[in-house]
Structures are given as C-alpha cells and as structure tokens.
Write a protein that holds these residues in place. Sequence first.
Motif, PDB file in Angstrom:
ATOM      1  N   VAL A 162       0.838  -1.183   0.000  1.00 35.95           N
ATOM      2  CA  VAL A 162       0.000   0.000   0.000  1.00 35.95           C
ATOM      3  C   VAL A 162       0.885   1.249   0.000  1.00 35.95           C
ATOM      4  O   VAL A 162       0.664   2.202  -0.739  1.00 35.95           O
ATOM      5  CB  VAL A 162      -0.914  -0.002   1.236  1.00 35.95           C
ATOM      6  CG1 VAL A 162      -1.673   1.318   1.345  1.00 35.95           C
ATOM      7  CG2 VAL A 162      -1.879  -1.174   1.189  1.00 35.95           C
TER       8      VAL A 162
ATOM      9  N   ILE B 260       0.927   4.343  -2.824  1.00 37.66           N
ATOM     10  CA  ILE B 260       0.667   5.761  -2.566  1.00 37.66           C
ATOM     11  C   ILE B 260       1.887   6.585  -2.946  1.00 37.66           C
ATOM     12  O   ILE B 260       1.779   7.645  -3.560  1.00 37.66           O
ATOM     13  CB  ILE B 260       0.311   5.995  -1.082  1.00 37.66           C
ATOM     14  CG1 ILE B 260      -0.976   5.231  -0.740  1.00 37.66           C
ATOM     15  CG2 ILE B 260       0.124   7.482  -0.792  1.00 37.66           C
ATOM     16  CD1 ILE B 260      -1.384   5.335   0.709  1.00 37.66           C
TER      17      ILE B 260
ATOM     18  N   ALA C 236      -2.515   9.652   3.190  1.00 35.91           N
ATOM     19  CA  ALA C 236      -3.507   8.610   3.438  1.00 35.91           C
ATOM     20  C   ALA C 236      -4.558   9.098   4.433  1.00 35.91           C
ATOM     21  O   ALA C 236      -5.755   8.851   4.262  1.00 35.91           O
ATOM     22  CB  ALA C 236      -2.824   7.352   3.967  1.00 35.91           C
TER      23      ALA C 236
ATOM     24  N   CYS D 272      -8.043   7.097   4.345  1.00 37.34           N
ATOM     25  CA  CYS D 272      -7.793   5.659   4.286  1.00 37.34           C
ATOM     26  C   CYS D 272      -6.798   5.181   5.329  1.00 37.34           C
ATOM     27  O   CYS D 272      -6.496   4.000   5.387  1.00 37.34           O
ATOM     28  CB  CYS D 272      -7.413   5.193   2.880  1.00 37.34           C
ATOM     29  SG  CYS D 272      -6.274   6.205   1.984  1.00 37.34           S
TER      30      CYS D 272
ATOM     31  N   ILE E 277      -6.250   1.167   6.398  1.00 38.70           N
ATOM     32  CA  ILE E 277      -4.921   0.629   6.078  1.00 38.70           C
ATOM     33  C   ILE E 277      -4.281   0.046   7.331  1.00 38.70           C
ATOM     34  O   ILE E 277      -3.725  -1.042   7.325  1.00 38.70           O
ATOM     35  CB  ILE E 277      -4.010   1.726   5.472  1.00 38.70           C
ATOM     36  CG1 ILE E 277      -4.539   2.165   4.112  1.00 38.70           C
ATOM     37  CG2 ILE E 277      -2.583   1.202   5.323  1.00 38.70           C
ATOM     38  CD1 ILE E 277      -3.781   3.323   3.492  1.00 38.70           C
TER      39      ILE E 277
ATOM     40  N   TYR F 248       0.595  -0.602   6.401  1.00 36.22           N
ATOM     41  CA  TYR F 248       1.040   0.025   5.156  1.00 36.22           C
ATOM     42  C   TYR F 248       1.892  -0.910   4.310  1.00 36.22           C
ATOM     43  O   TYR F 248       2.156  -0.640   3.156  1.00 36.22           O
ATOM     44  CB  TYR F 248       1.821   1.307   5.468  1.00 36.22           C
ATOM     45  CG  TYR F 248       0.917   2.477   5.731  1.00 36.22           C
ATOM     46  CD1 TYR F 248       0.501   3.294   4.676  1.00 36.22           C
ATOM     47  CD2 TYR F 248       0.459   2.764   7.008  1.00 36.22           C
ATOM     48  CE1 TYR F 248      -0.339   4.364   4.905  1.00 36.22           C
ATOM     49  CE2 TYR F 248      -0.387   3.821   7.246  1.00 36.22           C
ATOM     50  CZ  TYR F 248      -0.780   4.631   6.191  1.00 36.22           C
ATOM     51  OH  TYR F 248      -1.621   5.681   6.401  1.00 36.22           O
TER      52      TYR F 248
ATOM     53  N   CYS G  10      -1.049  -5.219  -2.160  1.00 38.81           N
ATOM     54  CA  CYS G  10      -2.399  -4.953  -2.665  1.00 38.81           C
ATOM     55  C   CYS G  10      -2.969  -6.084  -3.505  1.00 38.81           C
ATOM     56  O   CYS G  10      -4.159  -6.126  -3.774  1.00 38.81           O
ATOM     57  CB  CYS G  10      -2.399  -3.685  -3.504  1.00 38.81           C
ATOM     58  SG  CYS G  10      -2.061  -2.223  -2.540  1.00 38.81           S
TER      59      CYS G  10
ATOM     60  N   ILE H  94      -7.257   4.870  -1.897  1.00 39.42           N
ATOM     61  CA  ILE H  94      -5.793   4.826  -1.994  1.00 39.42           C
ATOM     62  C   ILE H  94      -5.334   5.604  -3.225  1.00 39.42           C
ATOM     63  O   ILE H  94      -4.351   6.344  -3.185  1.00 39.42           O
ATOM     64  CB  ILE H  94      -5.301   3.360  -2.053  1.00 39.42           C
ATOM     65  CG1 ILE H  94      -5.493   2.735  -0.674  1.00 39.42           C
ATOM     66  CG2 ILE H  94      -3.829   3.298  -2.465  1.00 39.42           C
ATOM     67  CD1 ILE H  94      -5.042   1.317  -0.569  1.00 39.42           C
TER      68      ILE H  94
END
Lengths: 581, 575
Positions: free
Chosen positions: A429, A433, A449, A454, A458, A465, A469, A484
């Motif tokens: 994740v 990002i 985030a 989110c 998360i 983090y 995904c 995201i």
Amino acid sequence: MKTKKEPSPFAKLWGWANAYHGGFCGSVVLAVIGVAGTMLAYLCVAAIIRLLLSGGGLRECLPWCGLMLGGYLIKAVFSSLSTGMSHTATYHTLRDLRKSLLSKLSRVPMGTILNTPSGQYKTTIVDRVEGMEPTLAHLIPEMTSNLLVPLTLVISIFVLDWRMGLASLVTTAIGLLIVSQSTKTYAVRWKGAVEVGRRMANAIVEYVGGIQVVKAFSQSAGSYKKYAGAVEDNARYFVDWMHDNQKYMASWQSILPAVLVSVLPTGLLLWNSGSLSAADFLTVIVLSLGLTGPMIAALSFVDELAIVGTNVGEIAGILESPELVRPQQPAKLSGSGVTLKNVSFTYGEVKEEVLHKINLDIHPGTVTALVGPSGSGKSTIAKLIAGFWDVTGGAITLGDVDLQDIPLDQLNRQIAYVAQDNYLFDRTVRDNIRMGRPDAADAEVEAAARAAGCDMFIRALENGYDTVCGEGGGHLSGGERQRISIARAMLKDAPIVILDEATASIDPENEALIQRAISALTKGKTLIVIAHHLGTIAGADTIVVVENGRIAAQGNQAKLLETCPLYAQMWKAYLGTRDAA
Amino acid sequence: MFGILKKIFAFAGGKRGLLKKAMGVSLLGALFASLQFLALMLAMDMVVGGAKLTVWPVACIMLVSILGHIACAYYSTNAETDTGYHMAAEKRVHIGDRLRYIPMGYFNDNSLGNITAVVTTTLGDVENTAARCLVMVIGGFLNTLALCLMLLFADWRLGLIAIAGILCYLAVTELSQSATSKTGPARQYIQETLVEKVLEYVQGMGVVKSYGLEKDSGQAVYNTVDDSCQKALALVRSITPWSGIRQITVRIFSVAIVVAALAFYAGGTLSLARCLLMLIASFLIYAELESAGNMSDQLQMLGAAMDKANSIDNTPTMDIDGQEIASSHAFVEFQDVHFAYGDRTILDGISFTIPEKTTTAVVGPSGGGKTTLCNLIARFWDVDDGKILVGGHDVREYKLDSLMKNISMVFQNVYLFNDTIENNIKFGRPSATHEQVMDAAKQACCHDFITALPEGYDTVLGEGGGTLSGGEKQRISIARAIIKDAPMIILDEATASVDPENEVELQTAINALTHDKTIIMIAHRLKTVKDADQILVLDGGHIAQRGTHAELLEQPGLYADFIGLRQEAVGWKLA
C-alpha cells in the motif's frame, strides 16, 4: 534497393534480429556441417558398396564404417551446437523485441492504450513474439541446411549419370508440385483460423467471467449455444481445414520419400542395356535415399512460413504506430489556466468526429464541471486536457503554451487525473501511494492517506502500510482502492485536478468518506470534474453542458436553469431520483 | 513416451475408438511403406544375385506401396486430427459445465484468469500438438517396426540387431524424458510470469504515465523479460544434448547393422545381394523413428498441458447429488448460520426467517456479509455450520438445478453476454418462445428501445450498433430475471442509477419483477429500504438490528448512523 515498397515480413523480422545476425549465420554454418556429416555416412556406404562389388572384403571396408560413425557423430554434435546457437540468438532477439514493444507502449498516446483491451497487447507481446521462435531458431538453420545438402547430392548423382539424376528427382518434383498446391490457401485459412479462435476465446472469457450469472440461471456450457457453438466451430474449422489439406499432405509425404519408384525401374533398365554399371546404380540408390530425409525436414517448415506474415504484421502494427511528439526541453508556463480553442477530435481509424470546435476557458483555482448525456464527449474533453491524445483540430493550451509543446512528464506534473477505477500495483500500500511522489517520506505518505480517509482501514490491514495490494489491487474493495488512488493523487499535489466520474462506482456506505477525501484533494486547485450527481457540482464556478460533441451552454447553475432547457431537464431528473430520507 | 500416449488415450474420451482405428490403419500404412524394402530386395537379386530381369513387378510393388501408404495416411491422419480437436472441444464444454458446481468462493480474479487460460490457451496447445504428435510418433514408430519385420524376414540376425536398436532408442527416450520432465511445467511457468507482468505493465500504464514512472515500472517488466529469456535458454540447453544422444544411439545401431552384414558376408553366411540390401536398409530403418523422437519435447509439453487441463477436474465441487424437489412454498429460514472464507469469519451465527411474499432489505457496512448472505441462499457456497432452508428443505437436499428453479437473481454489476438481446433474455429460460421474450421485455420497459434498434431483438450486444446505456442494460438483466419467473427474487440493488433519465423505467421494471414474490434485497437506497417489510442490519457477521424503517429510526445505532451518512452523501457539494 526497392525503397518505396513495404518490406516483406521476412525482411522486417531479419531487421529486428539485426544484433544477432552473427549468431544466426553461425548456426546455419554449424547446421550445414551437421547435415554434411549425414551425407558423409551416405558416401561411406556408397564407397563400401563399390569396394564389395570390386571384390573387397571386410578389412578394406572397416575404415569406411569408422568414418560412417564419425559422420553420424558430426551430425549429432553439430546439429546440437547449431540448435543451441540459434536459440541463443533467437531468445535474445525475442527479448529485444519484447522490450521494444514495451518501451513503444510508453510512447504511444495514452488514449490508444485505454481503448485497446489489455489482453490484445498481452497476446502480441507474449504469444505472437513467442510464435517467432520456431521460425528463427529452427527454420533459419534447419531449412537452409536441409535444402543445401540435397543440392550437393543431386549434383553428385548427375555427375555419375544424368539419366539417373532425372529419375531421382521425379518424386521430388511431383511432391513439390503438390506442396505448392496445398500452401496456396494457407495464408487465407490461417487468417480464418485466427478469427474463429478469437471468437471462441471471447465466448470462453465471457462465460467464465459471467460464472455468477451462469450459476444463477443454471445454464450449462453445453446448453448455452454461444459457448458450445463457438467451441464446436473452432474444432470443426480446423478439422475441415486439415481434411482438405490432408489430400495433399498424405500425397506428398508418401510420394516424396519413395524415390525408389522411379530410380529402381529406370536403373534396372539402364543396367540391363549395359549403359549403367552395377556399382553406379547402387551408388545412385544410396544417394537418392539420402535426398529425401532433408527434403521432408525442410518442407515441414512450409507451414511456419505462412504464419510468419500474420505474426510479424501484428508486432509491426504496434511498433509502427504513431507516437505523441513532444519536445525534450521543459516549457515555460504562465499559470495553470487551460484554454481550448476550436478543438476538434476524431479517434484514430474512426471517421466520425466526436468533438466539434470546442472553445472553453478554465481559470486557475476555479471549479469547472462538465455535464451531459452519456456519449456526449465530456469525458473526451477531460482526457484531451490530460494529454491522452493529440487534438485533431484547434489547440489546447496550458499556461498559454500549446500542450504539444510541453514535454509529457512536465504536463503530468501539472495534472492529477483521477478516474473511476484506478489501477493499483501488486506492491505494498505504501509503495502504491508513494508513486504519487517517489521521494516522499513515510510520514508524508501517511499524511496523504489520512487526508484521503484511508489511514484507518490501512492500519487495520494485516500488515498495515506494508500489506501487498494483490494483482490489480485485488485484495482490497473498490472503495478502498479508490481512496488509496486519491491519496496517491494528493501526494502528487498537482495544480490541476481532473475527476472523471471518480465517485460513480462507489458503494453508498463509503460514498461520504470518499467525498470527504476528494474535498481535501481539490482544495485550492484548478478542478475539472465530470459527475453524474448534478447535486455534487451545483455550486461549480462554471458548468459546461456538452451535447453531441458541442458545448450547448455554459454558466453557473442559476443561469443554466434559466437559459438551457437540456440542463433544466437533467436537473429535474436528478431531483426526481434524489435519494433522501 | 508410452506414458504420454496412454494419457492421450485417457484424454480422448468419446474419440477413443476412433483413435484405436487410426492406429490400426496407421500400422497398415507402415506395412505398405515397408514394401519398398521388398522392391529393393528384388532389384538387388537381379543386379547382383543374377536373377532374371523383370522390371514390372518392382515398379508395381513400389506403386502399390505408395498408393497404399497415401490412402492409409489420409485416413489415419484425418482420424487423429478429429481426435485431437474434438477431445479438446469436449474438454472445453466439460470444464464449462463443471464450473457451475464449483463453489463461488473458489473464484477470484486469479483463478478465473487461470481457468480462462486453461480453457483457451492450454487446450489450444493440446489441440494443435496432439494431432501432430500422434501422427509423427505413432506413424514413425510403426514404420520402423514394419521395416524391422521385413529385415527379420530377410535375415533374422540383422533383424534382431535392428529391433535391439529400437529398444535402446526407447530406453534413451524414456531416460531423456524423465531427465527433462520438469521442462514442460517450467516452460509454462515462465510464460505465466511473463503474462502476469506484461498485463500489470499495460494495465498500470495510465498510472505510470500520469506519475512519470516509466523508468521505474519499466524496469520490473524488463527484468522479467530478461529473466524469461535466460530461463528459456537454460531449458533449451538442458534439452538439446538429449536430442544428440538419441541420434547417436540409433546411428550406432545403423553402423552395427553395416558391420554385421559385412562380417556375415565375409563369413559366408550372407549373400552379396543380401549384404548390399542391408547396407542400404541401414539408412531406411531408423529415419522415421528419429523424426518421432524429435517430437518428444512436444510430447512432453502436451503431457504437461493435459495434466493442467485435468487439474481443473480436481478443484473441489459441491456435493451435488441432491434430489429433485418441487417446493411449493417460497420462504427462507436461516438457522444459526456460520460461514468463513478461510480464516475470515463472515457470518457468525445468523438466524432469521423470510416469510413468503414479503420483502426483506439487508443493509450494513460494506464487508458486513450482505452479499455472502444472499449468495448462500443460492448455494454459491455451502455454510460451515447451521442450516439454510428454502421452502422447508435444506438447500443441500436439492439438486443444484432444482434449487435454482426457485430463485431468480439480479446482480449489482450487470453482466450481459456478447450475444443477441433475444438470447440474453432467454438465458433466464432457454425454452422461451419469442412471444415470451417480448412479453418479458415489455414488462421490464425494454421493448420500446429494443424495437427502435435497427436489428431489434437480434441486435448483438457489445458490437457495433449494440451500445446500450447502463440503464438499458440493467433493464435487460431484469427482463432476464422476469422470464425465469421464479417465486423468490434475490436482488442486489445498483448503488447509483447509472443514468438518472431512466430511473422511472427502472423502477417500473423492478416492480414487475418483484410483484407477488418473496424478495430479499441488498438495498442501498433509502426509498427501497423504507418500504421493506423487514430490515436486517448486518455488521461484523451478526444481525445488529432488525425491524421496520420506523422502528429502527427510533433506536440509536448503525441504522440511524447510516441514514445520517446517506444524507451527507446526497447533499455533498464540491464547491
């Protein structure tokens, strides 16, 4: 040199293999040596026969037997070496070809990529390129060597006795005649095969993809005509084709190796008449038998030859497609205002124009909403501003510079484009990002985030983090993916934000959360938004009503309600469906 | 080699008989081909052995040999082609049918992609190589065998040497196959990884471009391309020496035949004519065996492909030997239902009843188990514990088809097939007449826009001219559910109307579908929720609240919060 003419598929293929010509030539040489080894064995037997006929015994013959074994060893060793060498050259060629295709994709207009099913690119880059392997690795060395060597044998036979030379070529001539008949329709048939295969693949993809519906309506594959029909059509097409082909195949494959049918009777008659010695006769028998193996091996590549055109064509289709031409030097932009002047647009091959002379000013720091019925062209306008395609008429400027004079990476720094479904990579994740700004610190990633709403979910994930995904973001729900991707866009902090129906597919339970995230993302930015909920954009500075590729009206809500009947009607429909308690 | 042939036989299914016949005819063809040995023998006897010259018998034997071989090759190759393509087709339909009995939980993007790849690509490999492998391997082997018989007939000692050559060759082939048995799956693995990375690169291109990450993302896929090149090369290098070893094996026997023939001739136990014949035969005998051996790599891959296609048969299916039950009552009862995906508990002891001809709305946060609850009724999965009764019978007592007769489902994501509108509606009831299709379309407010299309009901969706708006597609999916006319409706309401202009028609269509039925719906809109006879609020696998709209609004809790959030969302403004 023929300069104007489109180069043949083989010329193109040979051009792509440019860096490895040495390897291919080497493999041909090795293959020729290998086949020559086989020929050596034939010559040894011919020598042994002559020895025997002239009264020789075992002792004289044995060295020839040794040489014969040596010939076979040469064949085995050199053909293996040739195969190794040709594969090295081939796989490196395929590797380079794949890399050129991939890097080409990063230069073609984004819109072209969006409009092409990703499966199609996959087929070309993986399957079609792989389809070159037999051609490059086998056809080049093996066909060449297997054609060269029989030629030397034929010459030797002719030197011995020209009449026997002719006799030994009878079945080859008939065989080749039949082969040429059979390959006439091959290219057409292959195209048909590709088509029928594609139809079947589509039917299968659909059926498997719709498995939920299939289960719900308890339809079986056998009873759903489209699936069963496409599968059966595919099998029947190939079987029919092979049956037609088989008349020729069975004939030439039986006739071509049967050289003895002409060699034996002719030889017997000539021998009987005293114009051919027994030794020469037997030598010819041996040599003519040596002809057929390589010939059949060479002809087995005829099918490959016919497919090359299709494969090369598909690969060239991508490699030769037009690119967006942009300068290298960054342009000097004054502000983040966007202006469309007389913009017209037509998709690649389609003749019909989808946008006609659009004029529009988007001022920095304002909210501009594009509304209109589906298919009106509103999304195309947004994509043109984001540089997905070049306009086909007029011009779009950003900060008073034509988009075509702005390097793509500079343009991309200016614009954050958020669509309905944004792709997440199969990485963590955090990495996803961070793509918004690769040099961002962890704290900045997490701040984005949080702003996108989110952070909470998360942290609830298995590894926070650092959770991966999944392919295409598969381990997350649609709403989570969307948030995201908004965090990613926030981290980028571009002055212009384009929201292309960014909330259309969100489940209502998450809608409010995502809306908050978007409000945070767009604060103080130049915002261009396409939304189906008119309520969302009622307060925009400018609402642009797009209809049939033209701007029907623009202004604020109050003005449009008065002056634009289409907008008034859409507003009414919206109020009617408004979901309030 | 024989192991894989056996596998092909097992795979051939209904075509097994044809395959046997093809092999028989192939043997006959091999005998015809070996007649040229006879012709050669006669010629030798004349030229060296001093027999009386008769050209005609030699010519005739050769002609018979050629014509007979053509006829046999024609028949057997056709039969082998038939077998190859039709066995793949049968398998495709078989897998398609089988998918219906696999629990929905097995399917995700990954497994669906995998199944699609097997049914299209893997079986494509099977159909394309099976026929050729059969022709080359069976034909090559039988031809060599027939020649060996001829050799035995001419001189049994040399015949035995030739047969020993075949046996050695087979042994070496077996050896090479077990040494390279990992290459087939390894090659497939390389391809799969490459496909995965290329797809990720192409699909992520939008993101890559807009964030200027070309170099970074390119690197990953380039590395995979490099890697696949290296691995493919390593594979080839591990296979190639074996082909050399196979060649040398048979050729040693070729030379052995020559040496033995010379020795027997020197020893006086073989005539000169026979000796010369054997010298020539030493070339003929293994030629076809070698080309059969060259197919052994392809056989290897064919074997791997067949294993992969068969592996779908090993996926778990639900116990489907239920009974044909004609349920007369359409009510649903959950008794302490537990359900988990792997370790993740989704439903944790749910009990409720849906009386006949009432509407139940299921609401709650996403991930709360709403969709799972509905799908359990249709037995897309089996419960882990507890019971679900439909019409008083456990859903597991029903035959799957018999259970589904009671249920009509409308999904949130409309899925229509790339087929005519008529066939799409008929998917709900394949036996329906055109009149019934039209009637359902009328009820779902589709008839008017369908007849306005140039091709009407024959319009193929998804191709040129068949582009319908989201709302229109939604209504066609409702017509499909209407024509099924099941007493129970499971409805996953669309989150937002795709195009507001069609809202009224959509509502009419849903009303037509749900009239006089038992309805369970995942509801997103307040309007529909408000009118339900019963509302279930699902949270964390439990029923958090239950009641009517009015009742629930009065208690503090999820429902009241949800209503609040909805109102915020509806009133959201960007500026």
